[in-house]
Design an enzyme around this catalytic site. Structure first.
Site, PDB file in Angstrom:
ATOM      1  CG  LEU A 141      -7.716   4.695   1.752  1.00 26.95           C
ATOM      2  CD1 LEU A 141      -9.083   4.254   1.236  1.00 26.95           C
ATOM      3  CD2 LEU A 141      -7.656   6.201   1.882  1.00 26.95           C
ATOM      4  CG  ASP A 142      -5.499   5.823   8.640  1.00 23.34           C
ATOM      5  OD1 ASP A 142      -4.351   5.562   8.240  1.00 23.34           O
ATOM      6  OD2 ASP A 142      -5.828   6.921   9.124  1.00 23.34           O
ATOM      7  CE  LYS A 143      -9.265  -3.066  11.948  1.00 23.38           C
ATOM      8  NZ  LYS A 143      -8.958  -3.669  13.269  1.00 23.38           N
TER       9      LYS A 143
END
Length: 326
Positions: A141-143
């Site tokens: 998952l993106d930051k």
């Protein structure tokens, strides 16, 4: 001192047309995202990666149909230190961990984020994950995307989850707050690859990898729509890129979406919340897969992330205010 060897990695993959002409290390990073690019480069340089039964260099180009075979020792993740970072564990057994990731937590170390990542936290929580590629992380998952992420706790579980992801058998559902009032759900099919000039961004590009996103409308607000989004493929930044390509970027997405667009005449509280929303409004709410040991179908769901839930509450108040005044 030699590092202890945990196991041996044996993989065979084939180059598809979207990767034709890429460097060997780039192609392998796309085909085997569960391994870091630095690890793949080490294997290539040590002759443990063969292309059409011959060793190659990292910079050598590969072409459609090339057969790549890896037979390499898998060494412990001692280059990533264990750190006592809190984890929101949704599920845990001897084979799996399912985590509700908060905003701001990077999944694994990379340039600019050498530590303080989910991978560091996992190694502290379960030291045996040092023997698993990327400490068991099989998807990202993106930051600043929140929500559910599964981690393999054994090599056999890792292999099973990677196979399920490649076979598109892992069900991932998101909540996304998009700019614009969408009339109905739909399907976005557009190839995603590295932006031709801005290398830190992804984009819809002709030579990108195939990508398919499905979405349906859950709620409509003034100038915005809450969507349920499901991934058929899992390209980097796929939802963000696809929705921007469809002229409905995510609220708060400074990379792809531009400036906030508060509804005209909106309550000041909603305007301030929109302008100050610090991340892309994307939450991985539901995750389904087959248990790697038992084969049993399993599904997890978590509540909406608190910051996004608060923003949606303001939108609902604004909608009610509009209804009352009409």
């Amino acid at each position: 001192m030699n590092m202890p060897i945990a196991d041996v990695v044996r993989r065979s993959v084939q180059v598809d047309p979207t990767l034709a002409g890429c460097r060997l290390d780039q192609a392998l990073a796309a085909l085997l995202p569960e391994f870091s690019r630095s690890r793949l480069q080490q294997w290539i340089e040590s002759g443990q990666v063969l292309v059409n039964d011959a060793p190659r260099r990292c910079r050598d180009r590969v072409w459609n149909g090339d057969a790549i075979r890896i037979d390499a020792p898998l060494r412990l993740n001692d280059d990533c230190a264990a750190q006592a970072i809190p984890l929101d564990l949704v599920y845990e057994d001897a084979h799996l961990l399912v985590i509700n990731k908060p905003a701001g937590l990077v999944v694994h170390p990379a340039a600019g984020n050498p530590d303080g990542t989910l991978q560091n936290a996992l190694l502290h929580h379960a030291p045996e994950l040092a023997a698993i590629p990327r400490a068991g992380i099989v998807h990202r998952l993106d930051k600043d995307t929140t929500g559910l992420l599964v981690v393999a706790r054994t090599l056999s579980a890792h292999q099973s989850l990677v196979a399920q992801l490649q076979a598109r058998e892992v069900h991932r559902e998101y909540r996304a707050l998009a700019v614009g009032e969408l009339v109905a759900g739909g399907r976005i099919e557009a190839p995603v690859g590295r932006h031709p000039t801005q290398r830190t961004r992804m984009a819809v590009v002709a030579r990108g990898r195939p990508a398919v996103t499905h979405y349906r409308v859950l709620e409509r607000y003034a100038g915005h729509t809450l969507l349920a989004v499901e991934l058929e493929t899992g390209r980097t930044h796929q939802i963000r890129v696809h929705l921007t390509h469809s002229h409905h970027p995510l609220v708060g997405d400074r990379t792809y979406g531009g400036r906030p667009r508060p509804p005209r005449g909106a309550d000041p509280a909603l305007v301030a919340a929109l302008q100050g929303f610090p991340r892309q409004a994307l939450h991985a709410i539901r995750l389904g897969l087959n248990h790697p040991a038992t084969g049993e179908p399993m599904v997890w769901e978590v509540p909406m992330a608190a910051d996004l839930d608060d923003l949606l509450a303001l939108f609902r108040q604004e909608r009610a205010r509009g209804t009352d005044s009409s």
